[in-house]
Design a protein around this motif. Structure first.
Motif, short mmCIF file in Angstrom:
data_model
loop_
_atom_site.label_atom_id
_atom_site.label_comp_id
_atom_site.label_asym_id
_atom_site.label_seq_id
_atom_site.Cartn_x
_atom_site.Cartn_y
_atom_site.Cartn_z
N GLN A 27 -0.77 9.54 7.46
CA GLN A 27 -1.47 8.91 6.05
C GLN A 27 -3.01 9.49 6.42
O GLN A 27 -3.72 9.69 5.44
N GLY A 28 -3.71 9.18 7.69
CA GLY A 28 -4.94 9.80 7.86
C GLY A 28 -5.19 11.04 7.54
O GLY A 28 -6.25 11.59 6.76
N GLU A 29 -4.20 11.95 7.96
CA GLU A 29 -4.37 13.48 7.66
C GLU A 29 -4.39 13.69 5.98
O GLU A 29 -5.15 14.54 5.69
N ILE A 30 -3.48 13.15 5.39
CA ILE A 30 -3.47 13.24 4.02
C ILE A 30 -4.81 12.62 3.17
O ILE A 30 -5.10 13.40 2.54
N LEU B 24 -6.15 10.98 16.37
CA LEU B 24 -7.18 10.89 15.58
C LEU B 24 -7.96 12.05 14.80
O LEU B 24 -8.83 11.80 13.93
N VAL B 25 -7.63 13.09 15.44
CA VAL B 25 -8.53 14.36 15.04
C VAL B 25 -8.11 14.66 13.68
O VAL B 25 -9.50 15.29 13.11
N HIS B 26 -7.26 14.50 13.06
CA HIS B 26 -7.04 14.70 11.51
C HIS B 26 -7.72 13.72 10.85
O HIS B 26 -7.87 13.83 9.33
N PHE B 27 -8.29 12.78 11.24
CA PHE B 27 -9.27 11.94 10.45
C PHE B 27 -10.76 12.61 10.33
O PHE B 27 -11.35 11.93 9.31
N PHE B 28 -10.90 13.29 10.86
CA PHE B 28 -12.06 14.24 11.02
C PHE B 28 -12.23 15.74 10.11
O PHE B 28 -11.02 16.14 10.03
N ASN B 29 -13.30 15.98 9.57
CA ASN B 29 -13.33 17.34 8.93
C ASN B 29 -13.73 18.45 10.13
O ASN B 29 -13.91 18.14 11.27
N GLU B 30 -13.46 19.55 9.37
CA GLU B 30 -13.75 20.64 10.60
C GLU B 30 -15.39 20.91 10.98
O GLU B 30 -15.41 21.40 11.83
N GLN C 187 0.72 -1.14 -0.18
CA GLN C 187 0.06 0.04 0.11
C GLN C 187 0.79 1.30 -0.09
O GLN C 187 0.20 2.28 -0.51
N ASP C 188 2.08 1.18 0.61
CA ASP C 188 2.94 2.36 0.71
C ASP C 188 3.78 2.58 -0.57
O ASP C 188 4.64 3.40 -0.66
N GLN C 189 3.80 1.62 -1.59
CA GLN C 189 4.74 1.58 -2.56
C GLN C 189 4.61 3.08 -3.47
O GLN C 189 3.30 3.45 -3.81
N LEU C 190 5.40 3.49 -4.03
CA LEU C 190 5.10 4.72 -4.72
C LEU C 190 5.07 4.42 -6.32
O LEU C 190 5.75 3.82 -6.89
N ILE C 191 4.16 5.07 -6.82
CA ILE C 191 3.60 5.13 -8.23
C ILE C 191 3.79 6.59 -8.69
O ILE C 191 2.75 7.37 -8.17
N ASN C 192 4.38 6.89 -9.52
CA ASN C 192 4.77 8.31 -9.96
C ASN C 192 4.87 9.13 -8.79
O ASN C 192 4.16 10.32 -8.66
N GLY C 193 5.64 8.66 -7.84
CA GLY C 193 5.90 9.69 -6.45
C GLY C 193 4.76 9.47 -5.48
O GLY C 193 4.83 10.28 -4.65
N LYS C 194 3.61 8.75 -5.89
CA LYS C 194 2.48 8.86 -4.72
C LYS C 194 2.50 7.28 -4.41
O LYS C 194 2.24 6.65 -5.03
N PRO C 195 2.04 7.26 -3.06
CA PRO C 195 1.70 5.93 -2.60
C PRO C 195 0.60 5.38 -3.03
O PRO C 195 -0.45 6.10 -3.35
N LEU C 196 0.53 3.90 -3.23
CA LEU C 196 -0.55 3.22 -3.76
C LEU C 196 -1.87 3.47 -3.03
O LEU C 196 -3.06 3.80 -3.51
N TYR C 197 -1.93 3.77 -1.70
CA TYR C 197 -2.95 3.95 -0.73
C TYR C 197 -3.52 5.44 -1.17
O TYR C 197 -4.88 5.53 -1.19
N GLU C 198 -2.75 6.26 -1.59
CA GLU C 198 -3.32 7.67 -2.00
C GLU C 198 -4.17 7.35 -3.37
O GLU C 198 -5.14 8.01 -3.70
N VAL D 213 -11.57 2.77 4.54
CA VAL D 213 -10.56 2.40 5.71
C VAL D 213 -9.50 2.89 5.91
O VAL D 213 -8.74 2.62 4.93
N VAL D 214 -9.20 3.49 6.89
CA VAL D 214 -7.72 3.83 6.98
C VAL D 214 -7.40 3.86 8.53
O VAL D 214 -8.23 4.41 9.36
N GLY D 215 -6.41 3.03 8.93
CA GLY D 215 -6.06 2.55 10.14
C GLY D 215 -5.62 3.65 10.92
O GLY D 215 -4.88 4.59 10.68
N ALA D 216 -6.12 3.86 12.38
CA ALA D 216 -5.59 4.76 13.54
C ALA D 216 -4.20 4.69 13.59
O ALA D 216 -3.71 5.60 14.01
N THR D 217 -3.55 3.58 13.14
CA THR D 217 -2.27 3.44 13.51
C THR D 217 -1.28 4.17 12.49
O THR D 217 -0.13 4.41 12.64
N TYR D 218 -1.87 4.80 11.60
CA TYR D 218 -1.13 5.55 10.44
C TYR D 218 -1.89 7.12 10.64
O TYR D 218 -2.47 7.41 9.58
#
Lengths: 309, 309
Positions: free
Chosen positions: A222-225, A250-256, A179-190, A214-219
């Motif tokens: 990446q959640g913020e991005i 986890l606050v950055h997983f939320f919107n304003e 999931q983190d592998q870069l494709i044209n400079g961007k990770p697959l998850y993105e 689904v985005v893990g709390a442990t990252y």
């Protein structure tokens, strides 16, 4: 269904979901004994034990929470009898007006994904009649096969007004391997996140899409991005508590608007009575321990949100 | 179990697997009618119809083939009753000494993958007893979560002498969306293929590994590359026939020993009686049509192999 989920989150002030992932080892002795006395040490006995365990936890927490997420693998390990307990749990939670997220992580080629979507979110035709198989409100979906493996789920969601959470960045330690592998400079998850946003655009509820991620709390970074990549997608966030995440991370997983994410805890809630903090309840009152753990989780997350927003 | 699969392929001279993926629309009227007369137009009736359909196809083909691959989604769409028909099918095929590849495409974080592995390939502990849930011989696995989502399946395989086929390059049109993306100049599927080879090295049968891969017949060029990337992994090749692949396109999925791949056909075999080529059998004799389609498929693939090797 995304509107209902949001409505319930706002009413309960609890952007959380309880993961009903019972291992037999979490089920207190007295529940196991009663089930085994009735059905023997059989798959049926195990299924009865986890169903009674679930029921007590739901009875003690349903007024505090918007949703539950049963993990079907924990039932599937007991074969057909286990899956009967899964279905009973889904139905019971719906009778308590909880939103049910079936954590099934299915995904296949088009015609096969259509069958999964039918079985879990839709209705199947039998002669002149139609029946719902498992009938969850949301399902989790694996995106590895690409758009034509996901679209049949979206089609059924549109028809049934249900929703999806698609795996983008999972909470486990080795999730980065692919999931983190870069494709044209961007990770697959993105890249997967961008697809989720696209798929979601055409399937909007009032303010958020039917199609979440689904985005893990442990990252948290990446959640913020991913929060920005998918502004209209609800994020289901596993990995809180037992897997390591905390409210302030986890606050950055939320919107304003204070919305946009729903945080799952499984073991931390359902096996709370085994933790030192809740040991005073004792195994007999495991449901009360779960209720106290839910209250603490809400306070942790809502507190962090209130401080941040 | 990989040794048994190879042994059976050599005995039958048929590197093929019949996909038992019954849609209700494939089941001839007379079978449906009998099931509905007995159980009504219910999920139970549908399950009985697909079970009787499967049984007839197995009875008419089991002596020609090494293995079957029931696609669990096709059963799951009918809920619990459908899954009972899945289990009946698995057990019946094993009683006919067929190798059973459960096409379940599961995959999750470690503890959850462990539960799936237990339910499908292993044994679950209930008090002092152990039980097998679904008990297939092989299972297909989705690799999106990385090593710690795959390893629990490998652990159970080691213990039970069973095997896996891990999704590498799937047969569907949009499989390239993520799987073909270049990472340091190499497509993701190749990276996954390298992992499969690595995982497989430590889990060898006599000449091939317990850990195989799924590569679609619809991508013969990728198949040729992946054959070299994973020299000791058996490749399960879906997408023959109805999805477009032909015998001559598939020779490069095999090694020079004439082994290393097993080609699946589902609709092309089980719904053969609906094709013009086999219409002469009529719906009443759908099992004989399937047998003729199996014979034609073996001739096509073995013929191409004999010409090439």
């Amino acid at each position: 269904m995304i509107n209902k989920l949001i409505n319930k989150i706002q009413k309960t002030k609890a952007p959380i979901v309880v993961g009903l992932d019972p291992m037999l080892s979490y089920v207190p002795e007295h529940i196991q004994k009663k089930a085994f006395d009735e059905f023997g040490e059989t798959l049926e006995g195990a299924a009865e034990a986890i169903w009674q365990f679930n029921k007590e936890i739901v009875d003690k927490t349903y007024d505090l929470i918007p949703a539950v997420k049963p993990q079907i693998a924990m039932y599937e390990q007991f074969g057909i009898e286990g899956l009967k307990a899964y279905k009973k749990t889904v139905d019971y939670c719906k009778s308590k007006d909880l939103v049910v997220i079936g954590d099934i992580k299915r995904g296949d080629i088009g015609s096969t994904s259509a069958a999964y979507a039918t079985g879990h979110l839709g209705k199947v035709q039998v002669g002149s009649k139609t029946y719902a198989g498992f009938d969850e409100d949301f399902a989790t979906v694996n995106p590895y096969l690409g758009s034509d493996g996901v679209k049949p789920f979206i089609d059924v969601c549109k028809q049934e007004k249900k929703g999806l959470f698609i795996l983008v960045k999972t909470s486990n330690p080795s999730s980065g391997e692919f999931q983190d592998q870069l494709i044209n400079g961007k990770p697959l998850y993105e890249m997967v996140g961008e697809k989720v946003a696209q798929w979601g655009e055409d399937h909007m509820g009032d303010s958020y899409s039917y199609i979440g991620a689904v985005v893990g709390a442990t990252y948290p970074e990446q959640g913020e991005i991913l929060r920005k990549v998918m502004p209209k997608s609800f994020i289901l966030v596993p990995g809180y508590g037992a897997q390591g995440g905390k409210g302030k991370d986890l606050v950055h997983f939320f919107n304003e608007d204070g919305l946009g994410a729903i945080v799952n805890s499984s073991r931390g809630i359902i096996a709370a009575y085994k933790q030192e903090a809740y040991a005073k309840f004792g195994a007999e009152n495991f449901g009360d321990a779960s209720r106290a753990a839910v209250e603490a989780m809400i306070a942790d997350i809502q507190g962090a949100l209130d401080a941040a927003l």
